[in-house]
Design a protein around this motif. Sequence first.
Motif, PDB file in Angstrom:
ATOM      1  N   GLY A 249      30.281  27.137  43.155  1.00 42.59           N
ATOM      2  CA  GLY A 249      29.996  28.424  43.780  1.00 42.59           C
ATOM      3  C   GLY A 249      31.260  29.187  44.115  1.00 42.59           C
ATOM      4  N   ASP A 250      32.277  28.440  44.590  1.00 41.62           N
ATOM      5  CA  ASP A 250      33.568  29.080  44.862  1.00 41.62           C
ATOM      6  C   ASP A 250      34.151  29.681  43.590  1.00 41.62           C
ATOM      7  OD1 ASP A 250      33.534  28.386  47.542  1.00 41.62           O
ATOM      8  OD2 ASP A 250      34.572  26.485  47.210  1.00 41.62           O
ATOM      9  N   MET A 251      34.018  28.961  42.484  1.00 36.00           N
ATOM     10  CA  MET A 251      34.586  29.428  41.221  1.00 36.00           C
ATOM     11  C   MET A 251      33.931  30.743  40.787  1.00 36.00           C
ATOM     12  SD  MET A 251      36.861  28.573  38.960  1.00 36.00           S
ATOM     13  CE  MET A 251      37.351  29.428  37.450  1.00 36.00           C
ATOM     14  N   VAL A 252      32.630  30.823  40.934  1.00 32.44           N
ATOM     15  CA  VAL A 252      31.918  32.052  40.565  1.00 32.44           C
ATOM     16  C   VAL A 252      32.369  33.220  41.432  1.00 32.44           C
ATOM     17  CG1 VAL A 252      29.659  33.155  40.469  1.00 32.44           C
ATOM     18  CG2 VAL A 252      29.924  30.802  39.670  1.00 32.44           C
ATOM     19  N   LYS A 253      32.516  32.986  42.729  1.00 30.50           N
ATOM     20  CA  LYS A 253      32.945  34.052  43.627  1.00 30.50           C
ATOM     21  C   LYS A 253      34.386  34.461  43.345  1.00 30.50           C
ATOM     22  CE  LYS A 253      29.737  32.598  47.251  1.00 30.50           C
ATOM     23  NZ  LYS A 253      29.597  31.939  48.574  1.00 30.50           N
ATOM     24  N   GLY A 254      35.216  33.479  43.015  1.00 29.89           N
ATOM     25  CA  GLY A 254      36.590  33.794  42.666  1.00 29.89           C
ATOM     26  C   GLY A 254      36.675  34.650  41.424  1.00 29.89           C
ATOM     27  N   LEU A 255      35.836  34.357  40.447  1.00 26.69           N
ATOM     28  CA  LEU A 255      35.811  35.158  39.231  1.00 26.69           C
ATOM     29  C   LEU A 255      35.368  36.586  39.532  1.00 26.69           C
ATOM     30  CD1 LEU A 255      36.084  35.344  36.175  1.00 26.69           C
ATOM     31  CD2 LEU A 255      33.740  34.501  35.971  1.00 26.69           C
ATOM     32  N   ALA A 256      34.387  36.718  40.433  1.00 24.43           N
ATOM     33  CA  ALA A 256      33.921  38.050  40.808  1.00 24.43           C
ATOM     34  C   ALA A 256      35.030  38.847  41.491  1.00 24.43           C
ATOM     35  CB  ALA A 256      32.709  37.938  41.731  1.00 24.43           C
ATOM     36  N   LEU A 257      35.789  38.184  42.352  1.00 29.73           N
ATOM     37  CA  LEU A 257      36.898  38.862  43.015  1.00 29.73           C
ATOM     38  C   LEU A 257      37.973  39.265  42.013  1.00 29.73           C
ATOM     39  CD1 LEU A 257      37.343  36.718  46.266  1.00 29.73           C
ATOM     40  CD2 LEU A 257      36.267  38.952  46.049  1.00 29.73           C
ATOM     41  N   ALA A 258      38.288  38.365  41.082  1.00 28.93           N
ATOM     42  CA  ALA A 258      39.312  38.664  40.084  1.00 28.93           C
ATOM     43  C   ALA A 258      38.878  39.786  39.155  1.00 28.93           C
ATOM     44  CB  ALA A 258      39.644  37.409  39.271  1.00 28.93           C
ATOM     45  N   GLU A 259      37.574  39.868  38.882  1.00 25.10           N
ATOM     46  CA  GLU A 259      37.055  40.934  38.024  1.00 25.10           C
ATOM     47  C   GLU A 259      37.291  42.310  38.634  1.00 25.10           C
ATOM     48  OE1 GLU A 259      35.651  41.175  35.126  1.00 25.10           O
ATOM     49  OE2 GLU A 259      34.456  39.431  34.603  1.00 25.10           O
ATOM     50  N   THR A 260      37.325  42.374  39.954  1.00 23.57           N
ATOM     51  CA  THR A 260      37.365  43.672  40.619  1.00 23.57           C
ATOM     52  C   THR A 260      38.701  43.947  41.303  1.00 23.57           C
ATOM     53  OG1 THR A 260      36.277  42.594  42.493  1.00 23.57           O
ATOM     54  CG2 THR A 260      34.896  43.840  40.983  1.00 23.57           C
ATOM     55  N   THR A 261      39.731  43.173  40.974  1.00 23.26           N
ATOM     56  CA  THR A 261      41.074  43.465  41.455  1.00 23.26           C
ATOM     57  C   THR A 261      41.929  43.900  40.274  1.00 23.26           C
ATOM     58  OG1 THR A 261      41.604  41.106  41.240  1.00 23.26           O
ATOM     59  CG2 THR A 261      41.036  41.905  43.431  1.00 23.26           C
ATOM     60  N   PRO A 262      42.993  44.649  40.531  1.00 26.04           N
ATOM     61  CA  PRO A 262      43.848  45.062  39.415  1.00 26.04           C
ATOM     62  C   PRO A 262      44.557  43.871  38.798  1.00 26.04           C
ATOM     63  CG  PRO A 262      44.855  45.628  41.517  1.00 26.04           C
ATOM     64  CD  PRO A 262      43.458  45.172  41.823  1.00 26.04           C
ATOM     65  N   GLY A 263      44.949  44.019  37.537  1.00 27.16           N
ATOM     66  CA  GLY A 263      45.681  42.955  36.867  1.00 27.16           C
ATOM     67  C   GLY A 263      44.808  42.125  35.955  1.00 27.16           C
ATOM     68  N   PRO A 264      45.420  41.192  35.207  1.00 32.63           N
ATOM     69  CA  PRO A 264      44.685  40.369  34.255  1.00 32.63           C
ATOM     70  C   PRO A 264      43.651  39.469  34.933  1.00 32.63           C
ATOM     71  CG  PRO A 264      47.058  40.259  33.857  1.00 32.63           C
ATOM     72  CD  PRO A 264      46.867  40.948  35.169  1.00 32.63           C
ATOM     73  N   LEU A 265      42.552  39.235  34.238  1.00 34.19           N
ATOM     74  CA  LEU A 265      41.485  38.389  34.781  1.00 34.19           C
ATOM     75  C   LEU A 265      41.946  36.951  34.953  1.00 34.19           C
ATOM     76  CD1 LEU A 265      38.542  38.041  35.654  1.00 34.19           C
ATOM     77  CD2 LEU A 265      37.949  37.706  33.246  1.00 34.19           C
ATOM     78  N   ILE A 266      42.919  36.504  34.153  1.00 38.64           N
ATOM     79  CA  ILE A 266      43.397  35.123  34.262  1.00 38.64           C
ATOM     80  C   ILE A 266      43.978  34.855  35.639  1.00 38.64           C
ATOM     81  CG2 ILE A 266      45.743  35.567  33.453  1.00 38.64           C
ATOM     82  CD1 ILE A 266      43.499  32.545  32.584  1.00 38.64           C
ATOM     83  N   MET A 267      44.193  35.919  36.426  1.00 35.28           N
ATOM     84  CA  MET A 267      44.700  35.758  37.780  1.00 35.28           C
ATOM     85  C   MET A 267      43.720  35.003  38.672  1.00 35.28           C
ATOM     86  SD  MET A 267      46.591  38.813  39.835  1.00 35.28           S
ATOM     87  CE  MET A 267      47.564  39.240  38.400  1.00 35.28           C
ATOM     88  N   VAL A 268      42.519  34.750  38.182  1.00 31.97           N
ATOM     89  CA  VAL A 268      41.574  33.932  38.941  1.00 31.97           C
ATOM     90  C   VAL A 268      42.145  32.547  39.201  1.00 31.97           C
ATOM     91  CG1 VAL A 268      40.354  33.008  36.923  1.00 31.97           C
ATOM     92  CG2 VAL A 268      39.148  33.243  39.095  1.00 31.97           C
ATOM     93  N   VAL A 269      43.087  32.092  38.377  1.00 34.72           N
ATOM     94  CA  VAL A 269      43.701  30.783  38.620  1.00 34.72           C
ATOM     95  C   VAL A 269      44.452  30.783  39.943  1.00 34.72           C
ATOM     96  CG1 VAL A 269      43.864  30.278  36.144  1.00 34.72           C
ATOM     97  CG2 VAL A 269      45.812  31.340  37.307  1.00 34.72           C
ATOM     98  N   GLN A 270      44.906  31.949  40.393  1.00 38.44           N
ATOM     99  CA  GLN A 270      45.562  32.040  41.696  1.00 38.44           C
ATOM    100  C   GLN A 270      44.574  31.702  42.804  1.00 38.44           C
ATOM    101  OE1 GLN A 270      47.316  35.896  42.522  1.00 38.44           O
ATOM    102  NE2 GLN A 270      47.223  35.539  44.724  1.00 38.44           N
ATOM    103  N   PHE A 271      43.358  32.203  42.682  1.00 44.12           N
ATOM    104  CA  PHE A 271      42.304  31.906  43.664  1.00 44.12           C
ATOM    105  C   PHE A 271      41.969  30.417  43.655  1.00 44.12           C
ATOM    106  CE2 PHE A 271      37.769  31.334  44.609  1.00 44.12           C
ATOM    107  CZ  PHE A 271      37.650  31.976  45.840  1.00 44.12           C
ATOM    108  N   VAL A 272      41.877  29.830  42.461  1.00 44.31           N
ATOM    109  CA  VAL A 272      41.589  28.397  42.333  1.00 44.31           C
ATOM    110  C   VAL A 272      42.662  27.578  43.024  1.00 44.31           C
ATOM    111  CG1 VAL A 272      41.312  26.496  40.698  1.00 44.31           C
ATOM    112  CG2 VAL A 272      40.307  28.730  40.190  1.00 44.31           C
ATOM    113  N   ALA A 273      43.926  27.903  42.761  1.00 46.52           N
ATOM    114  CA  ALA A 273      45.034  27.168  43.363  1.00 46.52           C
ATOM    115  C   ALA A 273      45.058  27.350  44.876  1.00 46.52           C
ATOM    116  CB  ALA A 273      46.353  27.635  42.755  1.00 46.52           C
ATOM    117  N   PHE A 274      44.762  28.560  45.336  1.00 43.95           N
ATOM    118  CA  PHE A 274      44.753  28.850  46.773  1.00 43.95           C
ATOM    119  C   PHE A 274      43.745  27.955  47.488  1.00 43.95           C
ATOM    120  CE2 PHE A 274      43.608  30.928  50.662  1.00 43.95           C
ATOM    121  CZ  PHE A 274      44.729  31.639  51.083  1.00 43.95           C
ATOM    122  N   LEU A 275      42.508  27.930  47.000  1.00 46.33           N
ATOM    123  CA  LEU A 275      41.483  27.124  47.664  1.00 46.33           C
ATOM    124  C   LEU A 275      41.789  25.634  47.564  1.00 46.33           C
ATOM    125  CD1 LEU A 275      37.980  28.736  47.033  1.00 46.33           C
ATOM    126  CD2 LEU A 275      39.540  29.002  48.948  1.00 46.33           C
ATOM    127  N   GLY A 276      42.317  25.195  46.406  1.00 47.54           N
ATOM    128  CA  GLY A 276      42.652  23.780  46.253  1.00 47.54           C
ATOM    129  C   GLY A 276      43.668  23.326  47.282  1.00 47.54           C
TER     130      GLY A 276
END
Length: 451
Positions: A287-314
Amino acid sequence: MKLAASDRHVVPLREATKAWGLVALQTFGGPAGQIAVMQRTLVDERRWLGERRFLHALSYCMLLPGPEAQQLAIYTGWLLNGWLGGLIAGVLFVLPGVVALLALSWTYAAQGDTTLVAGVFAGLAPAVLAIVVQAVLRVGGRALSTRFTVGIAVAAFVALAAFAVPFPVVVLGAGVVGWLAHARNPGLVVAKAHADADGGPTPLIADDALHHARPSWRRNLAILLGGALLWAAPVALVAAVFGRHSIFVDQGLFFGGTALVTFGGAYAVLAFVAQKAVESYGWLSGGDMVKGLALAETTPGPLIMVVQFVAFLGAWHAPGSLQPWQAALVASLLTTWVTFVPCFVFIFLGAPYVERLRGNRSLSAALAGITAAVVGVIANLAVYFALHTLFTRTHLLEAGPVHLLAPVWSSFAWQPAAIAVAAFALVFGLKWSVLRTLGVCALLGLAWQLL
């Protein structure tokens, strides 16, 4: 505007930096929207580059692993201001997204509530649809000069959208087709009327005035060794400070390796990242991963930046000897570093060769085929983005080799659809700028969320 005469800075560095800062603030909507913003800013408005030169650079970037839009920013920044311009363009391109996603990640982890911010971004996502459609029309109108290239674009779209053909296969196949077609009949790939024309507004800077470099083994070795050392240094540092088996080293090695295999953009590798991060490492939940992807989709910059969210929560969940926010900050910055440093190495290493081969007609034909396929790729991304913006649920239709993503019609979301209609009216009807359109749509999304 007074253009500098030097080979190093063909436009004033301060003016170029300001332009890249403005571009960075508009990089919503994945690669399609980002490429559209750069094309409009550099080619149409400021006229620093010609359309053909811009698409030539884009074709090379599409062949590389990693976010092609950021690599295109580095490439064009290098053309205008040398290696310093490439560094500035590449860093500014991702900086707003890093800051925004860092703030959202902290809000999500600490408070579990991103309602207010999500309201703003809920208005931005539908607005991006208008920008992406504008990109398809603009790039397609100039890149597809013959029926044959139109066929390549359509074939690329169908291969990706209906048959799930791997992205690298589509791009390389388009290049081979373009090369073979040129060998048989040059007019198939480039129409005679377009053979010597640029296809866009006349650039203020001549092609010969743009930055260039003489490739050599010394230069290549320096870039490879310097890039590798810079890339690995932070991982070695956290290993020395926190130990080899710390979460920071695991994340640095994992995301660093992922950066080298992200052919086809973020969507092609996110399934692998989600599986490893959720099931193997346990850094976050599904569920966290899905929400992180949604946040990354709606922020500026490349979508691969979702890995930043993954690392942050980890790191937030397993901070070790640090405070959760300290560990999460270290993990986010480290992951961002190992993800984007290779992009600079790929461009600084390969761009001089691509520039020297610009006059090679066979190579140009191959890149023209890739450019035509890019139109199909952007169109496919537009459809994908529309499906996930206008519908809350989708399902996969499978019949033999056909794998088609389709919407669940009962899940149609009329709020983002209404904002999308408003965005189309502003962009195509009133001819508003992207920043102005995004601002209005963000306010609409926030008002909807508050109501």
